[in-house]
Design an enzyme around this catalytic site. Structure first.
Site, mmCIF file in Angstrom:
data_model
loop_
_atom_site.group_PDB
_atom_site.id
_atom_site.type_symbol
_atom_site.label_atom_id
_atom_site.label_comp_id
_atom_site.label_asym_id
_atom_site.label_seq_id
_atom_site.Cartn_x
_atom_site.Cartn_y
_atom_site.Cartn_z
ATOM 1 N N ARG A 68 48.917 45.371 50.299
ATOM 2 C CA ARG A 68 49.123 45.912 49.171
ATOM 3 C C ARG A 68 50.796 46.568 49.031
ATOM 4 O O ARG A 68 51.228 47.033 49.847
ATOM 5 C CB ARG A 68 48.155 47.345 48.695
ATOM 6 C CG ARG A 68 46.739 46.649 48.632
ATOM 7 C CD ARG A 68 46.440 46.436 47.166
ATOM 8 N NE ARG A 68 45.194 45.810 46.911
ATOM 9 C CZ ARG A 68 44.625 45.541 45.658
ATOM 10 N NH1 ARG A 68 45.236 45.802 44.652
ATOM 11 N NH2 ARG A 68 43.573 44.851 45.812
ATOM 12 N N CYS A 106 41.899 39.687 40.708
ATOM 13 C CA CYS A 106 41.713 38.543 39.672
ATOM 14 C C CYS A 106 42.938 38.240 38.626
ATOM 15 O O CYS A 106 42.566 37.815 37.735
ATOM 16 C CB CYS A 106 40.439 38.240 39.101
ATOM 17 S SG CYS A 106 39.149 38.214 40.273
ATOM 18 N N LYS A 120 40.153 54.618 41.983
ATOM 19 C CA LYS A 120 38.856 53.940 41.834
ATOM 20 C C LYS A 120 37.577 55.236 41.603
ATOM 21 O O LYS A 120 36.796 55.186 40.837
ATOM 22 C CB LYS A 120 38.286 53.104 42.716
ATOM 23 C CG LYS A 120 39.221 51.672 42.839
ATOM 24 C CD LYS A 120 39.410 51.053 41.514
ATOM 25 C CE LYS A 120 40.610 50.175 41.425
ATOM 26 N NZ LYS A 120 40.671 49.109 40.916
HETATM 27 P P1 GTP Z 1 43.533 44.557 41.813
HETATM 28 O O1 GTP Z 1 44.787 45.287 42.013
HETATM 29 O O2 GTP Z 1 42.754 44.188 42.898
HETATM 30 O O3 GTP Z 1 42.414 45.125 41.019
HETATM 31 O O4 GTP Z 1 43.915 43.030 41.478
HETATM 32 P P2 GTP Z 1 44.600 42.292 40.052
HETATM 33 O O5 GTP Z 1 43.404 42.216 38.939
HETATM 34 O O6 GTP Z 1 45.757 43.180 39.668
HETATM 35 O O7 GTP Z 1 44.967 40.942 40.411
HETATM 36 P P3 GTP Z 1 46.400 40.397 40.705
HETATM 37 O O8 GTP Z 1 47.377 40.209 39.518
HETATM 38 O O9 GTP Z 1 47.226 41.102 41.810
HETATM 39 O O10 GTP Z 1 46.369 38.991 41.262
HETATM 40 C C1 GTP Z 1 45.356 38.812 42.454
HETATM 41 C C2 GTP Z 1 45.684 37.381 42.737
HETATM 42 O O11 GTP Z 1 45.427 36.494 41.953
HETATM 43 C C3 GTP Z 1 47.074 37.151 43.358
HETATM 44 O O12 GTP Z 1 47.104 36.287 44.584
HETATM 45 C C4 GTP Z 1 47.827 36.160 42.356
HETATM 46 O O13 GTP Z 1 48.572 35.471 42.743
HETATM 47 C C5 GTP Z 1 46.468 35.461 41.747
HETATM 48 N N1 GTP Z 1 46.720 35.067 40.169
HETATM 49 C C6 GTP Z 1 47.073 36.079 39.232
HETATM 50 N N2 GTP Z 1 47.066 35.607 37.965
HETATM 51 C C7 GTP Z 1 47.018 34.205 38.386
HETATM 52 C C8 GTP Z 1 46.754 33.074 37.159
HETATM 53 O O14 GTP Z 1 47.125 33.119 36.284
HETATM 54 N N3 GTP Z 1 46.509 31.945 37.913
HETATM 55 C C9 GTP Z 1 46.116 31.713 39.379
HETATM 56 N N4 GTP Z 1 45.919 30.652 39.722
HETATM 57 N N5 GTP Z 1 46.401 32.892 40.174
HETATM 58 C C10 GTP Z 1 46.579 34.085 39.623
HETATM 59 C C1 SPV Z 2 40.640 46.994 43.305
HETATM 60 O O1 SPV Z 2 40.089 46.698 44.325
HETATM 61 O O2 SPV Z 2 40.530 46.756 41.994
HETATM 62 C C2 SPV Z 2 42.074 47.635 43.492
HETATM 63 C C3 SPV Z 2 42.430 48.072 44.711
HETATM 64 O O3 SPV Z 2 42.819 47.930 42.469
HETATM 65 S S1 SPV Z 2 41.777 49.535 45.315
HETATM 66 O O4 SPV Z 2 42.818 50.282 44.914
HETATM 67 O O5 SPV Z 2 42.172 49.207 46.911
HETATM 68 O O6 SPV Z 2 40.424 49.534 44.714
HETATM 69 MN MN MN Z 3 41.802 47.144 40.429
#
Ligand code: GTP
Ligand code: SPV
Ligand code: MN
Length: 601
Positions: free
Chosen positions: A385, A269, A225
């Site tokens: 994570r 998300c 980040k």
């Molecule tokens: P960061 O690493 O923080 O940037 O997160 P990210 O945007 O990569 O999110 P990630 O894919 O890890 O999903 C985060 C949460 O959202 C998890 O608990 C997933 O299970 C949930 N999630 C992801 N995709 C969906 C979806 O299509 N529907 C629902 N209901 N939940 C989802």
């Molecule tokens: C986020 O928070 O968008 C992440 C996890 O991808 S961290 O690297 O902790 O910021």
């Molecule tokens: Mn992220």
């Protein structure tokens, strides 16, 4: 001092790969004089070095070895319970003036901040080893690639950086000997992991980051980040490219036609899940591949946007990951993975809420306490994570190492909204798309400390990551659009709309292919759509919903525009723009007026 591991002493041939660039040597010397470590360990990224650091981390309880049969070459790390997520309130952009940091960032004056941080760093590494971690962000032969050095007193950081970046000699080679070459200076010290002495400070003009008092993920893996987004976005505007909080995926049709799509969703998300999507059986012959799961660096070539993933691994949310929700992630984290803050079973396997199968009868939770299925506490922290090399991903895109990047056909914005925002819609044009990004909102998650589930505006999913004035950032987006003769189409999605029963209306995960297919159809000019005040909306028959167990009412609710909810939404757009104190470009104010007018028609 609690939990801080003392110095380690490598045998000959380990920890002694000094760079030759004098500017780097001078800087390391300066930070060494300040922090007064027991010794300096120069990392080269080799296998031998990694093995040594893992062995020392096991001895010092920085890592716990997991069951070699169940999760080979994998380890568990527990961070301090006061230190489990990004902390936005102590994240600062230190530009000469407050205006440069803008209305959405915490600002602090550079000279004062350096002196405060140098005060905290004075003698901070006494009795510890200071590691110097050279790394590059981006494919080795990309013009977009950047060099960084992170100084840290945490072995967990070194081991994570080796997974998350291309680390070691490759960076020394890329940097060369020019003392004026561009490279990022990152200084990290755990200090005593005290939340009151925790600061993550960025000095964009100096290409410098100083992070103290934390040992957790986004606060301390300074490549991610801090460099790739906060400093990256600042450099990107100056140098005419884009640094965005976006996944990048490839979609290939059964006929072999391929598109690349970038998508910005706020933290936790759904980026990792979307980037690793496996299409449902009905989409036999369609393939989705992952270029990146969190960050996109994009440049303009031949009037198009081309994107690279600057990272080398995934730092993904563990809870909720299962063979049902994300099989590619599950396969990726079955081996060679560094877990943080998940639960440990009695046979040294890992466990978390939402994993396949029955919960264990007994485990040690993320804090190190006994846990049973009857416990009130979660076994794994909601923001636990995995760090895993992208090479573990069975769906890794073949172009991931391509220096020129992949051409982007569509950009998707999306947030976590229980109401108001339809499943998917398309912007009328680039500037309207910029407006969709600029006004997007999402319910907050456990990825950052603070309240969870509160709707907040998070423009382009960059609210916590834009390293300069958000008004200038919007302006940069509009200016990029002017240079694109073949711009990506822009969409907004919402996987998280809820029905009257409080349950998600849309099944999500692999089924998101149905939305992605419509996006691709629109890029191919074959998909149908209806004009609505908010943008182009698919009608139910424009979406391929075959073999999906969903009723007509739910589909109507997912695609519906509730005028009452939207009046509230429009007012919130205005409140948000007003709160930015006059920095919003004219073009976006005009977009808002046009949106309001379309609702009156
Ligand atoms: P960061 O690493 O923080 O940037 O997160 P990210 O945007 O990569 O999110 P990630 O894919 O890890 O999903 C985060 C949460 O959202 C998890 O608990 C997933 O299970 C949930 N999630 C992801 N995709 C969906 C979806 O299509 N529907 C629902 N209901 N939940 C989802
Ligand atoms: C986020 O928070 O968008 C992440 C996890 O991808 S961290 O690297 O902790 O910021
Ligand atoms: Mn992220």
């Amino acid at each position: 001092m609690k939990n801080i591991a003392p110095a380690i002493f490598p045998p000959n041939g380990i920890g002694d790969t000094k760079p030759t660039n004098q500017a780097v040597l001078d800087w390391v010397h300066e930070i060494g004089k300040l922090t007064k470590p027991e010794n300096i360990f120069w990392c080269d990224g080799s296998e031998r070095e990694n093995e040594f650091l893992i062995a020392e981390s096991l001895k010092q309880n920085v890592l716990i070895k997991l069951n070699e049969k169940k999760v080979p070459r994998s380890y568990l790390h527990r961070s301090n319970p006061n230190d489990v997520a990004r902390v936005e309130k102590v994240t600062f952009i230190c530009t000469p003036t407050k205006e440069e940091a803008g209305p959405t960032n915490n600002w602090s004056e550079p000279a004062d901040t350096y002196s405060k941080l140098y005060g905290l760093l004075n003698g901070a590494m006494r009795g510890r080893t200071m590691f110097v971690v050279p790394y590059i962000m981006g494919p080795p032969d990309s013009p977009l690639t950047k060099v960084g050095f992170e100084i840290t007193d945490s072995k967990y950081v070194v081991l994570s950086m080796r997974i998350m970046t291309r680390m070691g000699k490759i960076a020394l080679k890329r940097l060369g000997n020019d003392p004026k070459a561009e490279w990022n200076r990152g200084v990290h010290s755990l200090l005593d992991v005290d939340p009151d002495r925790r600061f993550i400070c960025h000095f964009p003009q100096d290409n410098t980051i100083i992070s103290v008092g934390s040992g957790y993920g986004g606060n301390v893996l300074l490549s991610k980040k801090c460099l790739a987004l906060r400093i990256g976005s600042y450099l990107a505007r100056k140098q005419g490219w884009m640094a965005e909080h976006m996944l990048i995926l490839g979609v290939e049709s059964p006929e072999g036609k391929k598109h690349y799509v970038a998508a910005a969703f706020p933290s936790a998300c759904g980026k990792t899940n979307f980037a690793m999507l496996i299409p449902p059986a009905h989409f036999n012959g369609w393939k989705v591949t992952t270029v990146g799961d969190d960050i996109a660096w994009m440049e303009i070539r031949d009037g198009r946007l081309f994107a690279v993933n600057p990272e080398n691994g995934y730092f993904g949310v563990v809870p909720g990951t299962s063979y049902k929700s994300n099989p590619n992630a599950m396969k990726s984290i079955e081996h060679d993975t560094l877990y943080t803050n998940v639960a440990l079973t009695d046979d040294a396997d890992v466990w978390w809420e939402g994993k396949d199968g029955e919960p264990p009868k007994h485990a040690i939770d993320w804090r190190g306490n006994d846990w049973t299925p009857d416990s009130k506490e979660k076994a794994a922290h909601p923001n636990s994570r995995f760090a895993t090399p992208m090479r573990n991903n069975p769906a890794l895109d073949a172009a991931v190492e391509k220096g020129e990047g992949v051409p982007i056909s569509a950009i998707i914005f999306g947030g976590r909204r229980s109401d108001t925002v339809p499943l998917v819609y398309e912007a009328f044009d680039w500037n309207h798309g910029v407006y969709l990004g600029a006004t997007m909102a999402s319910e907050t998650t456990a990825a950052a400390t603070g309240a969870v589930g509160k709707v907040r505006r998070d423009p382009m999913a960059m609210l916590p990551f834009c390293g300069y004035n958000i008004g200038d950032y919007f302006r940069h987006w509009i200016d990029v659009g002017k240079r694109l003769t073949n711009p990506p189409l822009i969409f907004n999605v919402n996987w998280f709309r809820k029905g009257a029963n409080g349950k998600f209306l849309w099944p999500g995960f692999g089924e998101n292919m149905r939305v992605l297919k419509w996006v691709i159809d629109r890029c191919e000019r074959t998909g149908g759509a209806l004009k609505s005040p908010v943008g182009w909306l698919p009608s139910p028959h424009d979406l391929d919903l075959e073999e999906l167990d969903i009723d007509h009412k739910s589909v109507a609710d997912l695609l519906g525009i509730d005028h009452e909810e939207w009046q509230k939404e429009l007012a919130e757009h205005k409140t948000f723009f007003d709160s930015l104190g006059g920095v919003v470009p004219e073009e976006l104010l005009k977009q808002r007026e046009q949106l309001v007018a379309r609702f009156k028609q």
